[in-house]
Design a protein around this motif. Sequence first.
Motif, PDB file in Angstrom:
ATOM      1  N   TYR A   5       0.662  -1.128  -0.068  1.00 45.35           N
ATOM      2  CA  TYR A   5      -0.178   0.018  -0.113  1.00 45.35           C
ATOM      3  C   TYR A   5       0.789   1.450   0.051  1.00 45.35           C
ATOM      4  O   TYR A   5       0.645   2.277  -0.720  1.00 45.35           O
ATOM      5  CB  TYR A   5      -1.012  -0.174   1.030  1.00 45.35           C
ATOM      6  CG  TYR A   5      -1.937   1.145   1.403  1.00 45.35           C
ATOM      7  CD1 TYR A   5      -2.974   0.945   0.138  1.00 45.35           C
ATOM      8  CD2 TYR A   5      -1.596   2.177   2.165  1.00 45.35           C
ATOM      9  CE1 TYR A   5      -3.980   2.326   0.192  1.00 45.35           C
ATOM     10  CE2 TYR A   5      -2.663   3.361   1.953  1.00 45.35           C
ATOM     11  CZ  TYR A   5      -3.910   3.233   0.647  1.00 45.35           C
ATOM     12  OH  TYR A   5      -4.588   4.309   0.892  1.00 45.35           O
ATOM     13  N   ARG A   6       1.842   1.310   0.609  1.00 47.11           N
ATOM     14  CA  ARG A   6       3.014   2.568   0.630  1.00 47.11           C
ATOM     15  C   ARG A   6       3.506   2.552  -0.580  1.00 47.11           C
ATOM     16  O   ARG A   6       3.783   3.756  -1.105  1.00 47.11           O
ATOM     17  CB  ARG A   6       3.934   2.219   1.726  1.00 47.11           C
ATOM     18  CG  ARG A   6       4.613   3.271   2.253  1.00 47.11           C
ATOM     19  CD  ARG A   6       5.673   2.938   3.288  1.00 47.11           C
ATOM     20  NE  ARG A   6       6.929   2.394   2.572  1.00 47.11           N
ATOM     21  CZ  ARG A   6       7.935   2.065   3.197  1.00 47.11           C
ATOM     22  NH1 ARG A   6       8.184   2.134   4.592  1.00 47.11           N
ATOM     23  NH2 ARG A   6       8.912   1.567   2.659  1.00 47.11           N
ATOM     24  N   TYR A   7       3.708   1.541  -1.362  1.00 45.98           N
ATOM     25  CA  TYR A   7       4.326   1.721  -2.826  1.00 45.98           C
ATOM     26  C   TYR A   7       3.359   2.356  -3.598  1.00 45.98           C
ATOM     27  O   TYR A   7       3.470   3.080  -4.467  1.00 45.98           O
ATOM     28  CB  TYR A   7       4.794   0.251  -3.199  1.00 45.98           C
ATOM     29  CG  TYR A   7       4.855   0.280  -4.822  1.00 45.98           C
ATOM     30  CD1 TYR A   7       6.009   0.856  -5.496  1.00 45.98           C
ATOM     31  CD2 TYR A   7       4.111  -0.465  -5.482  1.00 45.98           C
ATOM     32  CE1 TYR A   7       6.014   0.795  -6.534  1.00 45.98           C
ATOM     33  CE2 TYR A   7       4.246  -0.735  -6.907  1.00 45.98           C
ATOM     34  CZ  TYR A   7       5.117   0.157  -7.529  1.00 45.98           C
ATOM     35  OH  TYR A   7       5.509   0.162  -8.848  1.00 45.98           O
ATOM     36  N   ILE A   8       2.024   1.712  -3.609  1.00 49.82           N
ATOM     37  CA  ILE A   8       0.669   2.005  -4.323  1.00 49.82           C
ATOM     38  C   ILE A   8       0.600   3.652  -4.246  1.00 49.82           C
ATOM     39  O   ILE A   8       0.302   4.353  -5.174  1.00 49.82           O
ATOM     40  CB  ILE A   8      -0.519   1.515  -4.262  1.00 49.82           C
ATOM     41  CG1 ILE A   8      -0.094  -0.229  -4.724  1.00 49.82           C
ATOM     42  CG2 ILE A   8      -1.476   1.982  -5.050  1.00 49.82           C
ATOM     43  CD1 ILE A   8       0.341  -0.029  -6.109  1.00 49.82           C
ATOM     44  N   THR A   9       0.652   4.040  -3.158  1.00 52.29           N
ATOM     45  CA  THR A   9       0.239   5.558  -2.533  1.00 52.29           C
ATOM     46  C   THR A   9       1.597   6.466  -2.688  1.00 52.29           C
ATOM     47  O   THR A   9       1.237   7.806  -2.366  1.00 52.29           O
ATOM     48  CB  THR A   9      -0.520   5.628  -1.587  1.00 52.29           C
ATOM     49  OG1 THR A   9       0.416   5.339  -0.518  1.00 52.29           O
ATOM     50  CG2 THR A   9      -1.739   4.877  -1.452  1.00 52.29           C
ATOM     51  N   ASN A  10       2.462   6.020  -2.996  1.00 54.41           N
ATOM     52  CA  ASN A  10       3.903   6.864  -3.126  1.00 54.41           C
ATOM     53  C   ASN A  10       3.606   7.875  -4.201  1.00 54.41           C
ATOM     54  O   ASN A  10       3.037   7.762  -5.177  1.00 54.41           O
ATOM     55  CB  ASN A  10       5.337   6.098  -3.184  1.00 54.41           C
ATOM     56  CG  ASN A  10       5.518   5.743  -4.715  1.00 54.41           C
ATOM     57  OD1 ASN A  10       6.012   6.485  -5.154  1.00 54.41           O
ATOM     58  ND2 ASN A  10       5.193   4.673  -4.986  1.00 54.41           N
ATOM     59  N   THR A  11       4.456   8.981  -4.057  1.00 53.39           N
ATOM     60  CA  THR A  11       4.528   9.982  -5.008  1.00 53.39           C
ATOM     61  C   THR A  11       6.044  10.204  -5.417  1.00 53.39           C
ATOM     62  O   THR A  11       6.312  10.988  -6.346  1.00 53.39           O
ATOM     63  CB  THR A  11       4.019  11.343  -4.473  1.00 53.39           C
ATOM     64  OG1 THR A  11       4.858  11.625  -3.347  1.00 53.39           O
ATOM     65  CG2 THR A  11       2.500  11.179  -4.445  1.00 53.39           C
ATOM     66  N   ASP A  12       6.982   9.256  -4.966  1.00 57.89           N
ATOM     67  CA  ASP A  12       8.278   9.441  -5.437  1.00 57.89           C
ATOM     68  C   ASP A  12       8.810   8.864  -6.819  1.00 57.89           C
ATOM     69  O   ASP A  12       9.219   9.396  -7.612  1.00 57.89           O
ATOM     70  CB  ASP A  12       9.233   9.203  -4.525  1.00 57.89           C
ATOM     71  CG  ASP A  12       9.330   9.675  -3.103  1.00 57.89           C
ATOM     72  OD1 ASP A  12       8.824  10.895  -3.100  1.00 57.89           O
ATOM     73  OD2 ASP A  12       9.495   9.075  -2.126  1.00 57.89           O
ATOM     74  N   SER A  13       8.367   7.558  -7.004  1.00 55.23           N
ATOM     75  CA  SER A  13       8.824   6.857  -8.313  1.00 55.23           C
ATOM     76  C   SER A  13       8.040   5.605  -8.312  1.00 55.23           C
ATOM     77  O   SER A  13       7.798   4.870  -7.289  1.00 55.23           O
ATOM     78  CB  SER A  13      10.385   6.375  -7.985  1.00 55.23           C
ATOM     79  OG  SER A  13      10.701   5.469  -9.324  1.00 55.23           O
ATOM     80  N   PRO A  14       7.503   5.179  -9.384  1.00 52.03           N
ATOM     81  CA  PRO A  14       6.876   3.764  -9.528  1.00 52.03           C
ATOM     82  C   PRO A  14       7.669   2.551  -9.753  1.00 52.03           C
ATOM     83  O   PRO A  14       7.201   1.602  -9.908  1.00 52.03           O
ATOM     84  CB  PRO A  14       6.069   3.927 -10.886  1.00 52.03           C
ATOM     85  CG  PRO A  14       6.769   5.067 -11.490  1.00 52.03           C
ATOM     86  CD  PRO A  14       7.523   5.869 -10.639  1.00 52.03           C
ATOM     87  N   TYR A  15       9.100   2.959  -9.554  1.00 51.71           N
ATOM     88  CA  TYR A  15      10.031   1.812  -9.782  1.00 51.71           C
ATOM     89  C   TYR A  15      10.754   1.252  -8.593  1.00 51.71           C
ATOM     90  O   TYR A  15      11.946   1.057  -8.856  1.00 51.71           O
ATOM     91  CB  TYR A  15      11.150   2.396 -11.069  1.00 51.71           C
ATOM     92  CG  TYR A  15      10.601   2.810 -12.109  1.00 51.71           C
ATOM     93  CD1 TYR A  15       9.877   2.263 -13.030  1.00 51.71           C
ATOM     94  CD2 TYR A  15      10.759   4.229 -12.507  1.00 51.71           C
ATOM     95  CE1 TYR A  15       9.276   2.578 -14.079  1.00 51.71           C
ATOM     96  CE2 TYR A  15      10.050   4.971 -13.553  1.00 51.71           C
ATOM     97  CZ  TYR A  15       9.139   3.966 -14.361  1.00 51.71           C
ATOM     98  OH  TYR A  15       8.661   4.390 -15.352  1.00 51.71           O
TER      99      TYR A  15
END
Length: 79
Positions: free
Chosen positions: A24-34
């Motif tokens: 969930y933290r990855y999905i809602t991040n705003t830094d990078s999708p990688y």
Amino acid sequence: MKKLVRLLLTIALAFVVFAGFRWYRYITNTDSPYDEIGITLNNAMPGPINAWGCAKLKTTFGTSLPPYGCAAENATQWK
């Protein structure tokens, strides 16, 4: 025997909660999708959850190349 089963269930639940939080933290991040771990977790999610995650990432990072698991067959467009 009950204590062993309880311990194993507690460890399994802790793992699921940690992995779910990390995803969930990855999905809602705003830094990078990688993020490698996030990509792996999102790719391992069942179809509807993966689709929701990819849609959320596309909303945030729609102008960049999609990460593995969210790419269409030509690998340059989002699903």
